[in-house]
Design an enzyme around this catalytic site. Structure first.
Site, mmCIF file in Angstrom:
data_model
loop_
_atom_site.group_PDB
_atom_site.id
_atom_site.type_symbol
_atom_site.label_atom_id
_atom_site.label_comp_id
_atom_site.label_asym_id
_atom_site.label_seq_id
_atom_site.Cartn_x
_atom_site.Cartn_y
_atom_site.Cartn_z
ATOM 1 N NE ARG A 52 47.155 -22.477 15.956
ATOM 2 C CZ ARG A 52 45.471 -23.761 16.066
ATOM 3 N NH1 ARG A 52 45.034 -24.721 16.882
ATOM 4 N NH2 ARG A 52 44.196 -23.194 14.958
ATOM 5 C CE LYS A 151 44.369 -23.984 11.437
ATOM 6 N NZ LYS A 151 44.016 -25.259 11.417
ATOM 7 C CD GLU A 184 46.775 -33.487 14.694
ATOM 8 O OE1 GLU A 184 45.573 -32.484 15.353
ATOM 9 O OE2 GLU A 184 47.325 -33.214 13.896
HETATM 10 N N1 PXG Z 1 44.241 -30.627 14.475
HETATM 11 C C1 PXG Z 1 44.494 -30.308 13.219
HETATM 12 C C2 PXG Z 1 45.364 -31.356 12.584
HETATM 13 C C3 PXG Z 1 43.907 -29.063 13.131
HETATM 14 O O1 PXG Z 1 43.690 -28.850 11.417
HETATM 15 C C4 PXG Z 1 42.516 -28.998 14.974
HETATM 16 C C5 PXG Z 1 43.378 -30.223 14.896
HETATM 17 C C6 PXG Z 1 42.304 -28.572 16.100
HETATM 18 O O2 PXG Z 1 42.579 -27.184 16.404
HETATM 19 P P1 PXG Z 1 42.032 -25.857 16.649
HETATM 20 O O3 PXG Z 1 42.624 -24.915 17.082
HETATM 21 O O4 PXG Z 1 40.896 -25.445 15.658
HETATM 22 O O5 PXG Z 1 40.935 -26.035 18.005
HETATM 23 C C7 PXG Z 1 42.738 -28.457 13.985
HETATM 24 C C8 PXG Z 1 42.072 -27.719 12.906
HETATM 25 C C9 PXG Z 1 39.442 -25.934 7.632
HETATM 26 C C10 PXG Z 1 39.545 -25.791 9.894
HETATM 27 O O6 PXG Z 1 38.694 -25.215 7.554
HETATM 28 C C11 PXG Z 1 40.058 -26.490 10.149
HETATM 29 C C12 PXG Z 1 41.436 -26.822 11.539
HETATM 30 C C13 PXG Z 1 40.181 -25.094 12.045
HETATM 31 C C14 PXG Z 1 39.301 -24.859 11.513
HETATM 32 C C15 PXG Z 1 38.889 -24.636 10.236
HETATM 33 O O7 PXG Z 1 39.475 -27.094 7.105
HETATM 34 N N2 PXG Z 1 41.926 -26.985 11.837
#
Ligand code: PXG
Length: 285
Positions: A52, A151, A184
């Site tokens: 990703r 991301k 989301e």
């Molecule tokens: N939507 C958004 C907008 C995100 O930023 C997810 C869904 C979940 O994705 P994953 O791949 O983690 O299942 C995210 C993930 C942080 C932090 O430090 C943010 C995320 C993940 C880990 C840490 O703020 N966002």
């Protein structure tokens, strides 16, 4: 405890880990990142996160100056250098330092930064009793403006939504897309349970393809639960039997109230609990 920070192939003590104030990651949010978890010293779904990361980088025409396999090695090395058994890994790739102008072509080398540290979780009470979330007025970014599948270091869309939720007393906020469909949360994907089926917005709703989302969909299929990726409205949320969020930081967390309305019975439901357990087993495997 001082951490060892990886920057471009070398480790630096936390106090000395620095990058230029001319870095376009800082000046413009020009860069990409990943948030990963280590469980028992193993990085969960490392290859999926790295894939990703490279796709996000490709989408913004950022050439990461190392092969994906080497990036996996670098993440593992950083975990080992910090003797991290269970914790959080933040991997950042910036455009690099350039001049005071948008042009990314004037930036020198992309900077690869890896931090491995402890993770601050939601309080246990929220896992036991479920979260309350609120739908916010801040819409998820229109995919034609900036694809939510990237991301990127530009998280202001999510931060504005988070602030609105916090003002309403909620630690997570539900964001709708430009069509008014459920997208989301600010750092988590959303799932509903209705009639024994699992419903979640499709990627076309303008969401991040969460790694935890994918893992939970796998868990559901293993459990023989039908999964529907289809556009959802607030109405679907309000009449759901169960609701939960997924994310690297949150893992699987039940939601029991949305916009002050009780979801289902008001307590975490059986499908959510089953998927929580199944997901936990995956992380410990
Ligand atoms: N939507 C958004 C907008 C995100 O930023 C997810 C869904 C979940 O994705 P994953 O791949 O983690 O299942 C995210 C993930 C942080 C932090 O430090 C943010 C995320 C993940 C880990 C840490 O703020 N966002």
């Amino acid at each position: 405890m001082s951490r060892q920070i990886y920057i471009n192939g070398k480790f630096y003590p936390q106090e000395d880990a620095k990058i230029s104030v001319y870095d376009h990651g800082l000046l413009y949010g020009d860069g990409v990142f990943e948030g990963l978890r280590a469980y028992n010293g193993n990085v969960f779904r490392l290859h999926e996160h790295i894939k990703r990361l490279y796709e996000s980088a490709k989408a913004i025409l950022l050439d990461i100056p190392m092969a994906a396999e080497k990036m996996c090695d670098a993440v593992n090395e950083t975990v080992r250098a910090n003797r991290l058994e269970n914790g959080y890994i933040r991997l950042v790739v910036t455009r690099g330092s350039g001049s005071l102008g948008l042009d990314p072509n004037r930036c020198s080398n992309p900077q690869v930064i890896i931090i491995a540290d402890s993770i601050s979780l939601y309080p246990q009470e929220m896992y036991d009793n479920g979260l309350e979330i609120v739908t916010v007025s801040v819409q998820r970014m229109h995919p034609a403006a900036l694809s939510p599948r990237i991301k990127s270091l530009n998280y202001l869309n999510n931060i504005l939504a988070k602030l609105e939720g916090l003002k309403a007393g909620c630690v997570e906020s539900l964001m709708l897309n430009h069509k008014g469909e459920v997208a989301e949360c600010t750092g988590d994907n959303i799932f509903l349970v209705r009639g024994g089926e699992l419903w979640t917005p499709p990627l076309e709703a303008g969401i991040l393809e969460g790694i935890t989302r994918d893992a939970v969909i796998e868990c559901a299929r293993d459990a023989g639960i039908a999964v529907r990726e289809q556009p959802l409205t607030k109405h679907d949320v309000y009449i759901a039997d169960e609701c939960f969020l997924t994310g690297t930081a949150a893992e699987v967390i039940p939601v029991v109230k949305v916009d002050s309305r009780t979801i289902g019975t008001g307590a975490p439901g059986p499908v959510t609990r089953d998927l929580e357990q199944r997901f936990k087993r995956l992380t410990q495997a």
